[in-house]
Design a protein around this motif. Structure first.
Motif, PDB file in Angstrom:
ATOM      1  N   ASP A 562       0.832  -1.208   0.000  1.00 28.40           N
ATOM      2  CA  ASP A 562       0.000   0.000   0.000  1.00 28.40           C
ATOM      3  C   ASP A 562       0.867   1.257   0.000  1.00 28.40           C
ATOM      4  OD1 ASP A 562      -2.203  -1.673   0.211  1.00 28.40           O
ATOM      5  OD2 ASP A 562      -2.435  -1.367   2.371  1.00 28.40           O
ATOM      6  N   LEU A 563       1.931   1.197   0.780  1.00 25.66           N
ATOM      7  CA  LEU A 563       2.803   2.360   0.909  1.00 25.66           C
ATOM      8  C   LEU A 563       3.438   2.708  -0.427  1.00 25.66           C
ATOM      9  CD1 LEU A 563       4.277   4.468   2.681  1.00 25.66           C
ATOM     10  CD2 LEU A 563       6.017   2.714   3.125  1.00 25.66           C
ATOM     11  N   ARG A 564       3.937   1.720  -1.125  1.00 27.46           N
ATOM     12  CA  ARG A 564       4.554   1.988  -2.426  1.00 27.46           C
ATOM     13  C   ARG A 564       3.553   2.604  -3.390  1.00 27.46           C
ATOM     14  NH1 ARG A 564       7.344  -3.996  -2.437  1.00 27.46           N
ATOM     15  NH2 ARG A 564       9.211  -3.479  -1.207  1.00 27.46           N
ATOM     16  N   GLU A 565       2.344   2.090  -3.391  1.00 26.12           N
ATOM     17  CA  GLU A 565       1.309   2.630  -4.279  1.00 26.12           C
ATOM     18  C   GLU A 565       0.948   4.056  -3.892  1.00 26.12           C
ATOM     19  OE1 GLU A 565      -1.857  -0.169  -3.975  1.00 26.12           O
ATOM     20  OE2 GLU A 565      -0.845  -1.732  -5.168  1.00 26.12           O
ATOM     21  N   ALA A 566       0.845   4.315  -2.582  1.00 27.89           N
ATOM     22  CA  ALA A 566       0.471   5.650  -2.121  1.00 27.89           C
ATOM     23  C   ALA A 566       1.564   6.674  -2.439  1.00 27.89           C
ATOM     24  CB  ALA A 566       0.196   5.621  -0.620  1.00 27.89           C
ATOM     25  N   LEU A 567       2.824   6.290  -2.262  1.00 31.91           N
ATOM     26  CA  LEU A 567       3.921   7.210  -2.556  1.00 31.91           C
ATOM     27  C   LEU A 567       3.991   7.530  -4.047  1.00 31.91           C
ATOM     28  CD1 LEU A 567       6.727   5.744  -0.266  1.00 31.91           C
ATOM     29  CD2 LEU A 567       5.418   7.843   0.099  1.00 31.91           C
ATOM     30  N   ALA A 568       3.744   6.516  -4.886  1.00 28.58           N
ATOM     31  CA  ALA A 568       3.725   6.753  -6.328  1.00 28.58           C
ATOM     32  C   ALA A 568       2.607   7.715  -6.704  1.00 28.58           C
ATOM     33  CB  ALA A 568       3.576   5.426  -7.070  1.00 28.58           C
ATOM     34  N   ASP A 569       1.463   7.553  -6.062  1.00 24.39           N
ATOM     35  CA  ASP A 569       0.318   8.434  -6.308  1.00 24.39           C
ATOM     36  C   ASP A 569       0.642   9.847  -5.843  1.00 24.39           C
ATOM     37  OD1 ASP A 569      -2.147   9.732  -6.440  1.00 24.39           O
ATOM     38  OD2 ASP A 569      -3.271   7.984  -5.753  1.00 24.39           O
ATOM     39  N   ALA A 570       1.168   9.964  -4.630  1.00 26.92           N
ATOM     40  CA  ALA A 570       1.473  11.289  -4.071  1.00 26.92           C
ATOM     41  C   ALA A 570       2.534  12.010  -4.887  1.00 26.92           C
ATOM     42  CB  ALA A 570       1.922  11.137  -2.628  1.00 26.92           C
ATOM     43  N   ARG A 571       3.485  11.263  -5.397  1.00 26.01           N
ATOM     44  CA  ARG A 571       4.593  11.870  -6.135  1.00 26.01           C
ATOM     45  C   ARG A 571       4.089  12.720  -7.294  1.00 26.01           C
ATOM     46  NH1 ARG A 571       8.171  11.039 -10.432  1.00 26.01           N
ATOM     47  NH2 ARG A 571      10.364  11.407  -9.923  1.00 26.01           N
ATOM     48  N   ASP A 572       3.074  12.272  -7.969  1.00 27.46           N
ATOM     49  CA  ASP A 572       2.568  12.978  -9.148  1.00 27.46           C
ATOM     50  C   ASP A 572       1.358  13.857  -8.847  1.00 27.46           C
ATOM     51  OD1 ASP A 572       4.500  11.748 -10.772  1.00 27.46           O
ATOM     52  OD2 ASP A 572       3.261   9.958 -10.974  1.00 27.46           O
ATOM     53  N   SER A 573       1.000  13.969  -7.573  1.00 27.40           N
ATOM     54  CA  SER A 573      -0.177  14.754  -7.211  1.00 27.40           C
ATOM     55  C   SER A 573       0.123  16.245  -7.325  1.00 27.40           C
ATOM     56  CB  SER A 573      -0.609  14.414  -5.786  1.00 27.40           C
ATOM     57  OG  SER A 573      -1.719  15.201  -5.403  1.00 27.40           O
ATOM     58  N   ASP A 574      -0.867  17.008  -7.786  1.00 29.93           N
ATOM     59  CA  ASP A 574      -0.692  18.464  -7.906  1.00 29.93           C
ATOM     60  C   ASP A 574      -1.471  19.217  -6.829  1.00 29.93           C
ATOM     61  OD1 ASP A 574      -3.250  18.022  -8.792  1.00 29.93           O
ATOM     62  OD2 ASP A 574      -2.992  18.992 -10.740  1.00 29.93           O
ATOM     63  N   VAL A 575      -1.889  18.505  -5.776  1.00 30.14           N
ATOM     64  CA  VAL A 575      -2.555  19.131  -4.630  1.00 30.14           C
ATOM     65  C   VAL A 575      -1.845  18.655  -3.367  1.00 30.14           C
ATOM     66  CG1 VAL A 575      -4.777  19.275  -5.801  1.00 30.14           C
ATOM     67  CG2 VAL A 575      -4.250  17.270  -4.392  1.00 30.14           C
ATOM     68  N   PRO A 576      -1.970  19.370  -2.255  1.00 28.28           N
ATOM     69  CA  PRO A 576      -1.354  18.905  -1.012  1.00 28.28           C
ATOM     70  C   PRO A 576      -1.857  17.513  -0.647  1.00 28.28           C
ATOM     71  CG  PRO A 576      -2.106  21.173  -0.774  1.00 28.28           C
ATOM     72  CD  PRO A 576      -2.664  20.675  -2.074  1.00 28.28           C
ATOM     73  N   THR A 577      -0.941  16.588  -0.466  1.00 32.90           N
ATOM     74  CA  THR A 577      -1.300  15.183  -0.294  1.00 32.90           C
ATOM     75  C   THR A 577      -0.575  14.590   0.905  1.00 32.90           C
ATOM     76  OG1 THR A 577      -1.655  14.939  -2.670  1.00 32.90           O
ATOM     77  CG2 THR A 577      -1.331  12.911  -1.406  1.00 32.90           C
ATOM     78  N   CYS A 578      -1.305  13.808   1.661  1.00 44.44           N
ATOM     79  CA  CYS A 578      -0.753  13.154   2.847  1.00 44.44           C
ATOM     80  C   CYS A 578      -0.748  11.645   2.637  1.00 44.44           C
ATOM     81  CB  CYS A 578      -1.594  13.505   4.077  1.00 44.44           C
ATOM     82  SG  CYS A 578      -1.220  12.528   5.544  1.00 44.44           S
ATOM     83  N   VAL A 579       0.380  11.007   2.958  1.00 45.98           N
ATOM     84  CA  VAL A 579       0.480   9.554   3.000  1.00 45.98           C
ATOM     85  C   VAL A 579       0.613   9.166   4.468  1.00 45.98           C
ATOM     86  CG1 VAL A 579       1.832   7.530   2.351  1.00 45.98           C
ATOM     87  CG2 VAL A 579       1.527   9.407   0.728  1.00 45.98           C
ATOM     88  N   TYR A 580      -0.325   8.364   4.939  1.00 50.54           N
ATOM     89  CA  TYR A 580      -0.371   7.991   6.355  1.00 50.54           C
ATOM     90  C   TYR A 580      -0.136   6.498   6.500  1.00 50.54           C
ATOM     91  CZ  TYR A 580      -2.401   6.905  10.945  1.00 50.54           C
ATOM     92  OH  TYR A 580      -2.611   6.444  12.214  1.00 50.54           O
ATOM     93  N   THR A 581       0.810   6.129   7.378  1.00 48.75           N
ATOM     94  CA  THR A 581       1.059   4.706   7.606  1.00 48.75           C
ATOM     95  C   THR A 581       1.424   4.479   9.060  1.00 48.75           C
ATOM     96  OG1 THR A 581       2.309   2.773   6.858  1.00 48.75           O
ATOM     97  CG2 THR A 581       3.518   4.843   7.006  1.00 48.75           C
ATOM     98  N   GLU A 582       0.953   3.379   9.611  1.00 47.98           N
ATOM     99  CA  GLU A 582       1.389   2.943  10.941  1.00 47.98           C
ATOM    100  C   GLU A 582       2.603   2.060  10.760  1.00 47.98           C
ATOM    101  OE1 GLU A 582      -1.216   1.760  14.012  1.00 47.98           O
ATOM    102  OE2 GLU A 582      -2.986   2.649  13.086  1.00 47.98           O
ATOM    103  N   THR A 583       3.669   2.384  11.482  1.00 46.92           N
ATOM    104  CA  THR A 583       4.910   1.642  11.333  1.00 46.92           C
ATOM    105  C   THR A 583       5.056   0.589  12.425  1.00 46.92           C
ATOM    106  OG1 THR A 583       6.087   3.321  12.605  1.00 46.92           O
ATOM    107  CG2 THR A 583       6.104   3.533  10.216  1.00 46.92           C
ATOM    108  N   GLU A 584       5.791  -0.444  12.086  1.00 50.05           N
ATOM    109  CA  GLU A 584       6.129  -1.455  13.078  1.00 50.05           C
ATOM    110  C   GLU A 584       7.094  -0.816  14.073  1.00 50.05           C
ATOM    111  OE1 GLU A 584       5.150  -4.383  14.782  1.00 50.05           O
ATOM    112  OE2 GLU A 584       4.810  -4.947  12.692  1.00 50.05           O
TER     113      GLU A 584
END
Length: 630
Positions: A562-584
């Motif tokens: 999920d994280l990889r997909e979200a970062l790829a999405d955020a990278r090309d976003s033209d609006v303020p974007t947050c990627v949220y993840t709970e870490t081990e």
């Protein structure tokens, strides 16, 4: 509009004159000229709304304005802008007297400690004292001229209070001098009494003439240079420590030329990381408590350490335990004499680029022993294997560790990206593991390590480089300190990317607490257990929902995939974007190499709990290796 008066003067208020003056100031270095004050941030109250606020409306065409939500955050944004601008352009910040002014103190300390320019324009209490006390006035029985703004004195490189209109002229010129001075810059405070701001005066037109402040590149003294060249030629195991001054000077090419000509390895401080690309043969990574095994091993055996633009903080020197070799010598290339004389080293007071170029010329034909180069090349390759192991995520369906989050980011960023961080456990992991692709990519504020810096600083960086991809990396503790400028990012259409790592507490201080015998007391975000301690279930705080409520687009990532997909999405976003993840959490899964050097955090000399007693024994053993370099 200004009102003409007698020949050669303009009748303006103090605030109007200041804004008009600031709009006419420029810097120049290497033939490139730009505005010194690029914009003004402001939150208005009774202490500045009728003065600076009105003046900014009157001169809107001359001075861009940005609306902030928190006074401290506005300073952080201005600092981010100044750092991205290599200190050649800065922002001003205006606030009212009272809480708005005192909220500037933390940001001012950060700017001054990091040697970054920002102009602070807080309102102040009445100079004419028509009523005493007025709202928000601090009453000091022994000093009638003290206000809360005096809190800014110790954290400012220049402080002045403008109690008469004509006093603005010398004060404003001194302020510009300090902002443009590579050896003396930091926060500059001009406290502006609210009645004086609105007072009119006949200003000489020359005050508003275009001015260009040359940002000097002082060359080294020939005798100091000759001595420095002799020192380097005599060394068997020299090591360069590159600090933030390399970036401020734009000296990366000069550093690379010296390293390639001589084979001397280059270790980096937090502010200096990125001075060489991670894959340059001479780059051995971070140094000190959060450094790499490669750099720290070289530091322990170095007979000459060439510090370039570094303040020699305790993290860099491992609290003066790192440089162990008998007779080790220090050579400090620094534009600031104050920093150049640290570590009792031989000085080379000069601009970093100018000094490095002179050293390279003076060392023509000199190169370190090939066996030394081969040694650190092998160690560098071994450390790279450790980085790859920490980044690896064998199970894409698992929750990511913090190191795996960095590994996922590593796959998506390039030299046009900027990663911003300041506090928590992330700076240590980044200093050890991150692979910078450009001089601008690594933006970690570790002079003050101020929680809450990352999000507002990302606005300043984005304003300085509109085409950059800007990532703010924050843990949950840092996020809760200052998420307010998300609203500003949304308002200004700034496409920052905020990556929130939820680990339910202060992970860095939790680990430190455990190591010094404080047993992680007060460092987890949890409910109270029946025994009264904070060891119950994690708090049901949804930071992603909070970010969304402030206007951000939010992408939730539960797994590595999920994280990889979200970062790829955020990278090309033209609006303020947050990627949220709970870490081990680190106490169950840890892929980050431990500290490679010590850091002095005093431990209780006497205690009844076994954890503290054990920690004291280790502390005393470590402290015995500390030395003063004289």
């Amino acid at each position: 509009m200004s009102t003409p008066n007698r020949t050669g003067t303009l009748r303006l208020t103090v605030a109007q004159a200041l804004v008009r003056f600031l709009a006419a100031q420029h810097t120049e270095r290497d033939g490139v000229r730009q505005r010194l004050i690029g914009a003004t941030w402001g939150i208005f109250g009774h202490g500045n709304v009728a003065g600076i606020g009105q003046a900014l409306v009157e001169h809107a065409a001359l001075m861009p304005y940005h609306q902030g939500r928190n006074e401290q955050a506005m300073v952080h944004a201005a600092v981010g802008y100044a750092r991205q601008s290599r200190r050649l352009s800065a922002h001003a910040v205006t606030t009212s007297i009272g809480p708005g002014a005192t909220n500037l103190v933390t940001g001012a300390a950060l700017a001054t400690i990091n040697r970054l320019p920002v102009l602070l324009l807080p309102g102040d209490t009445f100079a004419t004292r028509p009523a005493d006390p007025v709202l928000q006035q601090l009453e000091v029985p022994y000093a009638g001229d003290v206000s809360v703004n005096d809190c800014l004195r110790p954290v400012s490189r220049l402080f002045d209070r403008i109690t008469r209109p004509e006093a603005l002229i010398p004060a404003a010129l001194q302020a510009m001098r300090v902002l443009a001075d590579p050896a003396d810059t930091g926060a500059v405070t001009l406290a502006l009494p609210q009645d004086v701001q609105a007072e009119a005066y006949d200003w000489p037109e020359e005050f508003f003439a275009e001015r260009t402040w040359t940002v000097r590149r002082p060359a080294p003294d020939p005798r100091e240079l000759d001595a420095a060249v002799r020192e380097v030629r005599a060394a068997r195991r020299p090591l360069i420590v590159a600090g933030g001054g390399v970036r401020h000077s734009g000296a990366e090419d000069a550093l690379r030329a010296l390293a390639e000509a001589t084979g001397i390895p280059v270790a980096v401080t937090q502010a200096g990381k990125g001075s060489l690309r991670f894959d340059h043969p001479a780059d051995v990574g971070g140094i000190g408590h959060t450094g790499t095994a490669t750099a720290d091993a070289l530091a322990r055996t170095a007979d000459l350490v060439l510090g370039v633009g570094t303040r020699w903080s305790d993290f860099t020197t491992a609290s003066h335990t790192l440089f162990e070799a008998p007779g080790v010598r220090f050579l400090n290339l620094n534009v600031a004499p104050f920093d150049g004389h640290k570590m009792s080293g031989r000085t080379l007071i000069a601009d970093a680029r100018t000094g490095l170029e002179a050293l390279t010329e003076g060392l023509a034909g000199h190169r370190v022993d090939p066996a030394y180069e081969a040694e650190y090349h092998r160690a560098k390759a071994a450390w790279e294997d450790r980085v790859c192991a920490a980044y690896a995520a064998p199970d894409p369906a698992a929750r990511p560790t913090q190191a795996q989050v960095l590994g996922a980011l590593d796959a998506f960023v390039d030299g046009d990206d900027v990663l911003i961080n300041a506090a928590g456990s992330l700076p240590g992991d980044l200093h050890k593991l991150w692979r910078p692709r450009s001089a601008q990519q690594y933006h970690v504020e570790y002079g003050y390590s101020c929680m809450g810096y990352e999000i507002p600083a990302s606005l300043g960086v984005q304003l300085a480089g509109p085409d950059l991809r800007v990532w703010a990396l924050v843990g949950d503790g840092t996020y809760l300190m200052m998420p307010t400028e998300i609203v500003t990012a949304v308002q200004e259409h700034l496409p920052i990317k905020v990556v929130i790592l939820q680990n339910h507490g202060y992970a860095s201080i939790g680990g430190l607490s455990e190591s010094v015998g404080a047993e992680r007391f007060g460092t987890d975000y949890r409910f109270r257990a029946p025994d009264g301690t904070y060891t119950g279930e994690p708090l049901p705080v949804d930071l992603a929902a909070n970010a969304a409520s402030l206007g951000m687009r939010v992408l939730r990532a539960k797994t590595v995939r999920d994280l990889r997909e979200a970062l790829a999405d955020a990278r090309d976003s033209d609006v303020p974007t947050c990627v949220y993840t709970e870490t081990e959490t680190a106490d169950t899964v840890s892929g980050v190499p431990p500290a490679q050097a010590w850091w002095d955090v005093p431990v209780a000399e006497t205690a009844g709990r076994p954890a503290a007693a054990r920690a004291r024994e280790e502390y005393e053993q470590r402290a015995r290796s500390r030395r003063r370099h004289l």
